[in-house]
Design a protein around this motif. Sequence first.
Motif: not given
Length: 306
Positions: A242-251
Amino acid sequence: MKQVTIGERTVPAVIQGCMRIGGMSKKEVQELIEKQLEFGVNFWDHADIYGGGVCETIFGEAINEMPGVRQKLILQSKCAIRPGDYTRYDFSKEYILESVDGILKRLQTDHLDYLLLHRPDLLMEPEEVAEAFDLLETQGKVQHFGVSNHTPGQIELLKTCVRQPIEVNQLQFSLAHTLLLDAPAYLNTTHDHGISRDAGVLDYCRTNHITIQCYSPFQYGVFEGTFLGNPDYRNLNEVLTRLAKKYDTTENGIALAWILRHPADMQVVVGTTNIQRAPGIAKGADIVLSREEWYELYAAAGNQLP
């Protein structure tokens, strides 16, 4: 790339670990160096036991054919674990000096930027370490010194004789290996988490301006494996995604950002040699998680607070 401070030197927050490069070709190592430099990662961590010296040899051959690249790199290696049928450590003056000469020969360089003592020698004589460090510094073979997995007491004992600053302590730390944090949070309780397994080393390093280099940032246990995508860490992976999607990065970028959000100004040693993972990791270094996100990840990893 986020920058942190070791002593008086500014360095990248991400370090490329070299334990797994032994099976790579010289060309593949060269490509990894070039790509990491593009992402601002110029700090490389070795040890004389990685691959029995093969990792340093391949790296030395690679940079020897890349004119001018050595001047762009910060090279660190570790010594004192003696190979053999059983585990033993050696901080004797003779062994440290012999080890560094071997490291420099394999890396095809005339100096190391940083030398770390690789885990504590139970028979440590700080006088011998001091003599070795003085010679290495005087001869220009090592510029800065540190340790790995040392307690505050062991570092203080070294400092009774060693005149060079101990600038680094390399310690395991990740979302699924939080022993640096757990016991202090349970002070004055009867919970098992209150049993000290860290000797207060995190606060000690912060107080004494010793940079913590975190290894195995995506691992749980010691050599058990990664928590990324692991069904045993389902809650953690859901939050990471969820946070990876929010910040446009990877897990793995978020897992790294969690470590770097701590105010201790740490570095992270990343062992992956898959360059496809580098963009997410590099971006993660620049992400500043909120306090709420940091604690949510800590809890999702199974960590509880009193």
